[in-house]
Design a protein around this motif. Structure first.
Motif, PDB file in Angstrom:
ATOM      1  N   GLU A 131       0.838  -1.196   0.000  1.00  0.00           N
ATOM      2  CA  GLU A 131       0.000   0.000   0.000  1.00  0.00           C
ATOM      3  C   GLU A 131       0.876   1.250   0.000  1.00  0.00           C
ATOM      4  O   GLU A 131       0.576   2.239  -0.680  1.00  0.00           O
ATOM      5  CB  GLU A 131      -0.909  -0.011   1.229  1.00  0.00           C
ATOM      6  CG  GLU A 131      -1.871   1.167   1.314  1.00  0.00           C
ATOM      7  CD  GLU A 131      -2.978   1.087   0.287  1.00  0.00           C
ATOM      8  OE1 GLU A 131      -3.384   2.166  -0.203  1.00  0.00           O
ATOM      9  OE2 GLU A 131      -3.423  -0.031  -0.029  1.00  0.00           O
ATOM     10  N   ARG A 132       1.975   1.178   0.728  1.00  0.00           N
ATOM     11  CA  ARG A 132       2.892   2.318   0.836  1.00  0.00           C
ATOM     12  C   ARG A 132       3.487   2.680  -0.524  1.00  0.00           C
ATOM     13  O   ARG A 132       3.708   3.853  -0.826  1.00  0.00           O
ATOM     14  CB  ARG A 132       4.005   1.964   1.824  1.00  0.00           C
ATOM     15  CG  ARG A 132       4.985   3.081   2.098  1.00  0.00           C
ATOM     16  CD  ARG A 132       4.368   4.108   3.013  1.00  0.00           C
ATOM     17  NE  ARG A 132       5.292   5.151   3.374  1.00  0.00           N
ATOM     18  CZ  ARG A 132       6.157   5.080   4.387  1.00  0.00           C
ATOM     19  NH1 ARG A 132       6.195   3.990   5.151  1.00  0.00           N
ATOM     20  NH2 ARG A 132       6.953   6.084   4.665  1.00  0.00           N
ATOM     21  N   VAL A 133       3.734   1.674  -1.352  1.00  0.00           N
ATOM     22  CA  VAL A 133       4.332   1.931  -2.664  1.00  0.00           C
ATOM     23  C   VAL A 133       3.276   1.971  -3.769  1.00  0.00           C
ATOM     24  O   VAL A 133       3.608   2.029  -4.960  1.00  0.00           O
ATOM     25  CB  VAL A 133       5.422   0.889  -3.002  1.00  0.00           C
ATOM     26  CG1 VAL A 133       6.503   0.887  -1.945  1.00  0.00           C
ATOM     27  CG2 VAL A 133       4.842  -0.507  -3.195  1.00  0.00           C
ATOM     28  N   GLY A 134       1.995   1.932  -3.396  1.00  0.00           N
ATOM     29  CA  GLY A 134       0.912   2.079  -4.361  1.00  0.00           C
ATOM     30  C   GLY A 134       0.585   0.854  -5.173  1.00  0.00           C
ATOM     31  O   GLY A 134       0.005   0.964  -6.261  1.00  0.00           O
ATOM     32  N   LEU A 135       0.909  -0.345  -4.652  1.00  0.00           N
ATOM     33  CA  LEU A 135       0.706  -1.565  -5.436  1.00  0.00           C
ATOM     34  C   LEU A 135      -0.088  -2.641  -4.694  1.00  0.00           C
ATOM     35  O   LEU A 135       0.014  -3.822  -5.040  1.00  0.00           O
ATOM     36  CB  LEU A 135       2.064  -2.148  -5.874  1.00  0.00           C
ATOM     37  CG  LEU A 135       2.843  -1.330  -6.897  1.00  0.00           C
ATOM     38  CD1 LEU A 135       4.172  -2.002  -7.204  1.00  0.00           C
ATOM     39  CD2 LEU A 135       2.041  -1.156  -8.186  1.00  0.00           C
ATOM     40  N   ALA A 136      -0.884  -2.258  -3.720  1.00  0.00           N
ATOM     41  CA  ALA A 136      -1.666  -3.262  -2.992  1.00  0.00           C
ATOM     42  C   ALA A 136      -2.606  -4.021  -3.925  1.00  0.00           C
ATOM     43  O   ALA A 136      -2.912  -5.197  -3.688  1.00  0.00           O
ATOM     44  CB  ALA A 136      -2.467  -2.590  -1.872  1.00  0.00           C
ATOM     45  N   GLY A 137      -3.026  -3.379  -4.997  1.00  0.00           N
ATOM     46  CA  GLY A 137      -3.983  -4.010  -5.905  1.00  0.00           C
ATOM     47  C   GLY A 137      -3.410  -5.111  -6.780  1.00  0.00           C
ATOM     48  O   GLY A 137      -4.175  -5.810  -7.461  1.00  0.00           O
ATOM     49  N   VAL A 138      -2.083  -5.283  -6.792  1.00  0.00           N
ATOM     50  CA  VAL A 138      -1.478  -6.324  -7.641  1.00  0.00           C
ATOM     51  C   VAL A 138      -0.772  -7.381  -6.802  1.00  0.00           C
ATOM     52  O   VAL A 138       0.060  -8.129  -7.319  1.00  0.00           O
ATOM     53  CB  VAL A 138      -0.489  -5.708  -8.663  1.00  0.00           C
ATOM     54  CG1 VAL A 138      -1.203  -4.735  -9.574  1.00  0.00           C
ATOM     55  CG2 VAL A 138       0.681  -5.025  -7.951  1.00  0.00           C
ATOM     56  N   ALA A 139      -1.130  -7.502  -5.529  1.00  0.00           N
ATOM     57  CA  ALA A 139      -0.437  -8.419  -4.619  1.00  0.00           C
ATOM     58  C   ALA A 139      -0.453  -9.860  -5.106  1.00  0.00           C
ATOM     59  O   ALA A 139       0.503 -10.610  -4.885  1.00  0.00           O
ATOM     60  CB  ALA A 139      -1.059  -8.331  -3.228  1.00  0.00           C
ATOM     61  N   ASP A 140      -1.531 -10.274  -5.771  1.00  0.00           N
ATOM     62  CA  ASP A 140      -1.661 -11.668  -6.190  1.00  0.00           C
ATOM     63  C   ASP A 140      -1.058 -11.951  -7.563  1.00  0.00           C
ATOM     64  O   ASP A 140      -0.992 -13.106  -7.981  1.00  0.00           O
ATOM     65  CB  ASP A 140      -3.137 -12.073  -6.203  1.00  0.00           C
ATOM     66  CG  ASP A 140      -3.741 -12.099  -4.801  1.00  0.00           C
ATOM     67  OD1 ASP A 140      -2.976 -12.308  -3.841  1.00  0.00           O
ATOM     68  OD2 ASP A 140      -4.969 -11.906  -4.687  1.00  0.00           O
ATOM     69  N   ARG A 141      -0.610 -10.916  -8.265  1.00  0.00           N
ATOM     70  CA  ARG A 141      -0.026 -11.135  -9.590  1.00  0.00           C
ATOM     71  C   ARG A 141       1.403 -11.628  -9.479  1.00  0.00           C
ATOM     72  O   ARG A 141       2.099 -11.361  -8.495  1.00  0.00           O
ATOM     73  CB  ARG A 141      -0.082  -9.843 -10.400  1.00  0.00           C
ATOM     74  CG  ARG A 141      -1.494  -9.411 -10.745  1.00  0.00           C
ATOM     75  CD  ARG A 141      -1.515  -8.097 -11.474  1.00  0.00           C
ATOM     76  NE  ARG A 141      -0.838  -8.161 -12.770  1.00  0.00           N
ATOM     77  CZ  ARG A 141      -0.741  -7.138 -13.612  1.00  0.00           C
ATOM     78  NH1 ARG A 141      -1.261  -5.960 -13.276  1.00  0.00           N
ATOM     79  NH2 ARG A 141      -0.123  -7.269 -14.765  1.00  0.00           N
ATOM     80  N   ARG A 142       1.847 -12.348 -10.499  1.00  0.00           N
ATOM     81  CA  ARG A 142       3.244 -12.779 -10.508  1.00  0.00           C
ATOM     82  C   ARG A 142       4.126 -11.582 -10.808  1.00  0.00           C
ATOM     83  O   ARG A 142       3.774 -10.703 -11.600  1.00  0.00           O
ATOM     84  CB  ARG A 142       3.458 -13.868 -11.552  1.00  0.00           C
ATOM     85  CG  ARG A 142       2.687 -15.137 -11.241  1.00  0.00           C
ATOM     86  CD  ARG A 142       3.227 -16.365 -11.916  1.00  0.00           C
ATOM     87  NE  ARG A 142       3.627 -16.191 -13.308  1.00  0.00           N
ATOM     88  CZ  ARG A 142       3.964 -17.222 -14.101  1.00  0.00           C
ATOM     89  NH1 ARG A 142       3.943 -18.448 -13.627  1.00  0.00           N
ATOM     90  NH2 ARG A 142       4.316 -17.008 -15.342  1.00  0.00           N
TER      91      ARG A 142
END
Length: 259
Positions: A131-142
């Protein structure tokens, strides 16, 4: 950090560092600037003895690095977050798993090798880092599915999982396009400011050093050419710093400087 008389001579006789003296205060942000082969990366790697110095002394966070035992070095390295030019994610694993790997130095249980087996506390902390780096939405992607700029952001989130006190960034945007590079630089500087962390960032790109480097330490031929506030550095110093580079490698900003 306190560096005194640091030298590094490789077995083939190449002298990468030739008596470097440098002090960095807690909470300071510093850019190490210089042409290719100036000794920037060797100096930075010497701070945690990823490169073995030939002579001189290094003290980081109270640890005498050059004489530290292997156990003392492990403890120190857990307190120092490193962002590499080569991002070094495990490309086939999920973004979340890659970030959780950042906790292995302080919580080295095999459960942290994969997100699915990690403790809930580690997963929550990793999601907070994303979340801090703006990528919480892609956590499940490779990891391999992300752009280079996003992969470097994942690497920064992984570094945050160490809970470091110092950040060493070695050419962190060299492989990124200008827009992605500036986004990563903004992120690093914001994290350092928010947490009051010491940040030492190695750069080759002069314009980025102009924009981000309040204090700039310039290396040339393994020695400190100047140590100054960037706004007070005359153009002649910058031209001299890059004087020996091939025309194709000289930053456009330097080519436009007056003689």
């Amino acid at each position: 950090m306190e560096v005194s008389g640091l030298t590094k001579v490789f077995p083939n006789g190449t002298r990468a560092l030739a008596g470097v003296d440098l002090t960095v205060e807690a909470g300071e942000t510093v850019v190490l600037l210089g042409a290719n082969g100036a000794g920037k990366s060797i100096l930075q790697k010497s701070l945690t003895r990823l490169v073995e110095p030939t002579s001189g002394s290094v003290r980081v966070l109270g640890t005498e690095v050059t004489t530290a035992s292997s156990g003392e070095l492990r403890t120190l390295r857990r307190r120092v977050g490193i962002v590499f030019q080569r991002i070094n994610l495990v490309r086939e694993l999920s973004v979340l798993t890659n970030v959780i790997h950042g906790a292995l130095g302080r919580a080295g249980t095999p459960r942290n090798w994969m997100a699915i087996t990690a403790r809930s506390q580690q997963r929550v902390e990793a999601m907070e880092a994303l979340e801090r780096v703006g990528l919480a939405g892609v956590a499940d992607r490779r990891a391999e599915q992300l752009s280079g700029g996003h992969q470097q952001r994942v690497a920064i989130a992984r570094m945050l999982m160490q809970r470091p006190e110092i950040i060493l960034a070695d050419e962190p945007v060299a492989a990124l396009d200008p827009r992605a590079g500036r986004s990563v630089m903004d992120l690093l500087w914001q994290i350092a400011a928010d947490e009051g962390m010491t940040l030492v960032c190695t750069l080759h790109q002069l314009q980025l050093a102009r924009d981000y480097g309040q204090r700039v330490v310039a290396l040339r031929d393994g020695t400190v050419a100047f140590d100054s506030v960037m706004s007070q550095v005359p153009d002649s110093w910058l031209r001299e710093l890059y004087a020996d580079e091939d025309d194709g490698d000289v930053p456009a900003f330097v080519e436009g400087l007056p003689s």
